[in-house]
Design an enzyme around this catalytic site. Structure first.
Site, PDB file in Angstrom:
ATOM      1  N   GLY A 197       3.527  12.642   3.034  1.00 40.83           N
ATOM      2  CA  GLY A 197       3.900  11.622   4.001  1.00 40.83           C
ATOM      3  C   GLY A 197       4.370  10.358   3.333  1.00 40.83           C
ATOM      4  N   GLY A 212       3.214   3.224   5.392  1.00 37.13           N
ATOM      5  CA  GLY A 212       3.761   1.892   5.559  1.00 37.13           C
ATOM      6  C   GLY A 212       4.273   1.308   4.262  1.00 37.13           C
ATOM      7  N   PHE A 213       3.537   1.516   3.196  1.00 41.51           N
ATOM      8  CA  PHE A 213       4.006   0.890   1.966  1.00 41.51           C
ATOM      9  C   PHE A 213       3.860   1.802   0.762  1.00 41.51           C
ATOM     10  CE2 PHE A 213      -0.131  -0.541   3.266  1.00 41.51           C
ATOM     11  CZ  PHE A 213      -0.936  -0.362   2.155  1.00 41.51           C
ATOM     12  N   GLY A 214       4.094   3.070   0.975  1.00 40.92           N
ATOM     13  CA  GLY A 214       4.063   3.969  -0.161  1.00 40.92           C
ATOM     14  C   GLY A 214       3.968   5.407   0.286  1.00 40.92           C
ATOM     15  N   VAL A 233       2.306   9.336   0.330  1.00 45.28           N
ATOM     16  CA  VAL A 233       0.992   9.957   0.340  1.00 45.28           C
ATOM     17  C   VAL A 233       1.123  11.362  -0.242  1.00 45.28           C
ATOM     18  CG1 VAL A 233      -0.981  10.600   1.756  1.00 45.28           C
ATOM     19  CG2 VAL A 233       0.444   8.671   2.437  1.00 45.28           C
ATOM     20  N   LYS A 264      -2.803   7.895  -1.644  1.00 43.70           N
ATOM     21  CA  LYS A 264      -1.760   7.012  -1.148  1.00 43.70           C
ATOM     22  C   LYS A 264      -1.384   6.038  -2.255  1.00 43.70           C
ATOM     23  CE  LYS A 264      -1.456   3.817   2.762  1.00 43.70           C
ATOM     24  NZ  LYS A 264      -2.251   3.514   3.969  1.00 43.70           N
ATOM     25  N   ASP A 322      -1.730  -1.572  13.935  1.00 44.96           N
ATOM     26  CA  ASP A 322      -0.718  -0.518  13.877  1.00 44.96           C
ATOM     27  C   ASP A 322      -1.265   0.759  14.516  1.00 44.96           C
ATOM     28  OD1 ASP A 322       1.801   0.441  13.415  1.00 44.96           O
ATOM     29  OD2 ASP A 322       1.459   0.915  11.307  1.00 44.96           O
TER      30      ASP A 322
END
Ligand SMILES: *[C@@H]1O[C@H](CO)[C@@H](O)[C@H](O)[C@H]1NC(C)=O
Length: 896
Positions: A541, A544-546, A548, A563, A660
């Site tokens: 996946g 949001g900021f990287g 997985v 992550k 979120d």
């Protein structure tokens, strides 16, 4: 004996499995460490033997059985065999579906050998007859076993209400004397004013009875050479021999871990529960290990391995630790003696000698041990041991267990506890019965949302569905975005380098401050080998900021989600990294994801979570090959997620706003339990007034319009997003779908319009047609509609939402039970749905031109406390994510 045959089969099966996996052979001896001589599980009221899902056999209730006989008093009406009028998924069918019910005394007389036994009584407080003459609230009764009174004027109804569990079990222990060879259990209704037709309105019932032998040295006779437990507050004198007393198990806790089912006990079918409800300290570390306990000081049947593999410790901040206690508060009946057993296993490999961790133990304000070292008692690392104490509880309805550091001679200022058992000891008059719980004093509000109550475990039937969709499940594995596991943080393999030796200064030079109470810190090379150097094939996946990745770290963590923050993330990313670690390491809730560990070497910022087998909620709603979720599953998932968010909003010290909330941040574990994930965008809120922020963050389609405009963040923004989730679950469509007509693109707005116009039933997931009870539907739509109102003051709190959804679930369960009763083949259809908004307010959704109705780009003004800027942002309508969310604004000094 059928049940021991079953055990034998299981042992053989276990042997087969383990003989393939090298030297793990010993585990078998732990799982079936003890084979009880008597192992009777009687399914009261059942005409046939029943086998539970986990394979235990419950024998039928019959006049002619070699193991027991039913005795009724001559000349009285006989007892009845009834089927419960309603069954819920949260209530196991066996033994709760049937009961023996009577207005007069009856006795089950079991043929048993001498020695100590467990007696377990199972009760399900419900209606057992169509007429009103067996009103559950009117059942008051006494239960005696041998010479002991176990329950007196007992109300299963009040107890169930108090526990917030429909069905429950009561466990007792007693010694059957030599030459008696039987155990009579007498059920006796309390007498009460006669009703109009001159019968006792009170009655007695029981759903299941277990009689299971236990090893003589388990709870009663201390192993040779050991003393009987000290009576606290009595100058160290022993309580003496209590083998002629009966015990009632009041608490049996797997400290720092999750519940352990009877089939996973050591052979005695004991139920272990999580200590979560009773742990009242803040700032703790829950640890676990996969190493195998070595039994040398105590027998291997004392507790299952898992009890010794999880623990609560104080963390690594020596200064802080010395200022506080780790405390458990356990509700008990006053005016009894209690046997308190503390289980320990020193599993931290970095501790090598007895003096490394010495601490004080207090029980109910008495000093139980002023300088206790686990290894001193056990003789080494990974060797379990327990300590027993007796304490008298005079008038407080609680028993406290406190652990405190001992600074003067311990290497580390820390304490550890792995398991905790508390037994009530019968009085001199052989009584164990306490008063019924008073509903006024019921924990009420803080219990209704408690994750450990029965309702939240209502997914019993779901694993079967999970198996059914095995292939789909595999696809889910590949597509999941994030990770997680149940309530546990993982065990420290070695101490984080910031772990302070007592009185030594911190040696870490890094400017990045990390929270002190982390369980596990991985090196970057460990992470690299775990992910095959971040191999693309393992990517599961993009968060949001990287990215997985799926990976495994040693045998200890066979499946994890890793992550990795993108290189060159803004400083904001780093801050979020810290925020996420800080938050996750402190939060513990069955409906929240938990963190295993992290890595912060050099510029790398990596989080490690457990892997979530069933992926994201969205993966099961639309755009997927997975089987659709049933309506009840959907409701249960929504209830779970709502509870998780409610916990964030109000049950932790500082309100945490998720920011979120969306269906890809609600993950599902292998048992389909919902877990709220991704606190990367979280930050601590500031109460009702709301913080004004320079940065609007969130996901397109879920974003609270009022927050987007005012920049005032409150917990009601999460409520809005959750409302979108509810409609997504109901309608099985994307929150923003640019392929649709303009008016339909934004789901929240479109759903609200449909609600207003009385046609919401027309846009629900076609799969759900005819499967939703109209009552449930009404309640569900009502709460969803309220969540997505434009003005936050008109939205409910997360607590309201959770409660309303639970109510909706209950309505559905009731309706299903009623339908099933009429159509036993299980095929039934609900009438057409309709919903009419009866509402006096004028919040009709015209207030804002909500972001993104037009897709493409949008214009927005960012107002910060010391910066005003305008920005034009591109919106990725496919992923629904606002790209480059005001990344410049993150340089603003006002960022909290
Ligand atoms: C810890 O608990 C004990 C026993 O309840 C109490 O006497 C002591 O004051 C507590 N210490 C701290 C630091 O709270």
């Amino acid at each position: 004996m059928a049940s021991s045959m079953k055990n034998l089969q299981l042992i053989i099966l276990a042997l087969l499995i383990y003989s393939f996996s090298s030297n793990h052979y010993v585990i078998i001896t732990t799982i079936f460490a003890y084979v009880p001589k008597e192992n009777i599980a009687l399914d009261c009221g059942s005409p046939d033997d029943q086998t539970t899902e986990d394979g235990r056999i419950w024998i039928r209730d019959h006049d002619k059985d070699s193991r027991y006989s039913l005795i009724e008093v001559e000349g009285q009406s006989k007892s009845n065999i009834f089927i419960a009028s309603s069954q819920y998924d949260s209530v196991d069918r066996v033994p709760y579906m049937t009961a023996r019910v009577s207005r007069f005394q009856f006795t089950y007389s079991f043929r048993v050998t001498p020695g100590p036994k467990f007696i377990r009584l199972h009760f399900y407080s419900t209606r057992y007859h169509d007429q009103d003459d067996f009103d559950p609230s009117k059942a008051f009764f006494t239960v005696k076993a041998g010479p002991f009174t176990l329950l007196s004027n007992f109300s299963a109804f009040l107890t169930a209400e108090f526990l917030d569990q429909r069905a429950f079990m009561r466990e007792f222990c007693l010694n059957v004397e030599e030459n008696i060879e039987k155990l009579d259990i007498v059920f006796l209704p309390s007498s009460s004013p006669l009703s109009e037709n001159h019968v006792n309105s009170s009655y007695v019932f029981v759903n299941g009875i277990e009689i299971v032998s236990m090893p003589t040295t388990l709870y009663y006779t201390p192993p040779t050479g050991k003393l009987t437990p000290p009576l606290l507050g009595n100058l160290g004198r022993s309580f003496g021999d209590y083998s002629n007393r009966a015990l009632q198990m009041v608490h049996r806790l797997n400290v720092g871990g999750s519940g352990i089912s009877p089939m996973n006990d050591t052979g005695m079918y004991r139920q272990w529960t999580s200590d979560f409800k009773y742990f009242i300290s803040e700032g703790f570390v829950s640890c676990n290990t996969s190493r195998k306990p070595k039994y040398s000081t105590i027998p291997n049947y004392t507790a299952p391995d898992d009890v010794y593999r999880t623990a609560i410790t104080m963390g690594n901040n020596a200064t802080k630790n010395t200022l506080r206690n780790v405390t458990w508060r356990l509700p008990v009946d006053s005016r009894f003696f209690y046997l308190v057993r503390l289980h320990f296993c020193e599993f931290d490999e970095s501790l090598t000698k007895a003096g490394d961790r010495i601490f004080r133990i207090y029980i109910d304000n008495y000093t139980a041990d002023n300088a206790f070292s686990v290894m001193d008692w056990s003789g080494g690392n990974m060797i379990p041991v327990y300590r027993d104490f007796v304490v008298s509880i005079v008038d407080e309805p609680y028993l406290f267990v406190d652990l405190h550091t001992r600074e003067m001679d311990s290497t580390y200022a820390d304490a550890i506890l792995n398991g905790l058992e508390v037994f009530k000891i019968s009085n001199y008059d052989r009584n164990l019965a306490g008063p019924n719980p008073s509903l006024l004093a019921s924990p009420g509000s803080d219990q209704t949302l408690n994750p450990t109550t029965n309702k939240s475990k209502s997914n019993k039937t779901l694993p079967a569905i999970a198996l059914g969709s095995g292939v789909a499940g595999f696809l889910v594995l590949l597509s999941m975005v994030c990770c997680v596991v149940l309530l546990r943080l993982r065990k420290t393999k070695r101490r984080p380098s910031s772990y302070k030796r007592k009185s030594s200064k911190s040696t870490r030079g890094s400017s990045r401050r990390l929270p002190e109470q982390l369980c596990q810190r991985f090196s970057f090379s460990e992470i690299k080998s775990a992910t095959n150097n971040f191999e693309q094939a393992l990517e599961i996946g993009r968060g949001g900021f990287g990215n997985v990745y799926r990976g495994h770290i040693d045998d200890e963590f066979p499946e994890v989600a890793i992550k990795r923050l993108s290189k060159g993330s803004s400083r904001q990313g780093e801050r979020e990294f810290e925020a996420e670690i800080k938050m996750l390491s402190q939060l513990r809730h069955v409906h929240l994801v938990s963190l295993i560990g992290y890595c912060d070497e050099g510029s790398e910022m990596i989080l490690v979570y457990d892997y979530m087998a069933n992926g994201t909620l969205r993966d099961h709603l639309y755009g997927t090959n997975n089987d659709p979720l049933s309506w009840k599953q959907r409701l249960e998932i929504c209830v779970g997620a709502a509870r998780g968010l409610h916990y964030l909003h109000s049950e932790v010290k500082d309100t945490i706003i998720h920011r979120d909330v969306k269906t890809t941040n609600i993950l599902l574990d292998d048992k389909w339990v919902a877990k709220v994930a991704d606190f990367g965008l979280s930050r601590e809120g500031r109460g009702d007034s709301g913080a004004v922020s320079t940065v609007v963050r969130g996901t397109f389609g879920y974003l609270d319009p009022e927050y987007a405009q005012s920049r005032q963040l409150t917990d009601k923004s999460d409520v809005y997003s959750f409302g979108v989730v509810l409609f997504e679950v109901l309608c099985a469509r994307k929150p923003v779908d640019v392929k649709l007509e303009e008016e339909q693109r934004n789901l929240a707005q479109w759903a609200r319009r449909c609600v207003r116009e009385g046609k919401i039933q027309d846009i629900i997931d076609p799969f759900l047609m005819g499967k939703i009870s109209p009552e449930c539907f009404k309640n569900f739509v009502q709460v969803a509609e309220k969540c997505v109102r434009d003005h936050r003051n008109r939205r409910p709190t997360m607590r309201d939402v959770a409660e309303k959804l639970e109510f909706a679930l209950e309505l559905q369960e009731k309706a299903d039970a009623a339908k099933q009763a009429i159509s036993p083949d299980g095929v039934y259809v609900y009438p057409d749905l309709s919903f009419h908004l009866v509402d006096d307010h004028h919040d009709h959704g015209h207030g804002y031109d909500v972001l993104g109705l037009h897709g493409g780009t949008y214009f927005s003004t960012t107002v910060g406390s010391d910066s005003v800027e305008s920005s034009l942002r591109s919106v990725d309508t496919e992923s629904g994510k606002i790209r480059d969310v005001f990344s410049d604004a993150s340089n603003s000094k006002s960022r909290v």
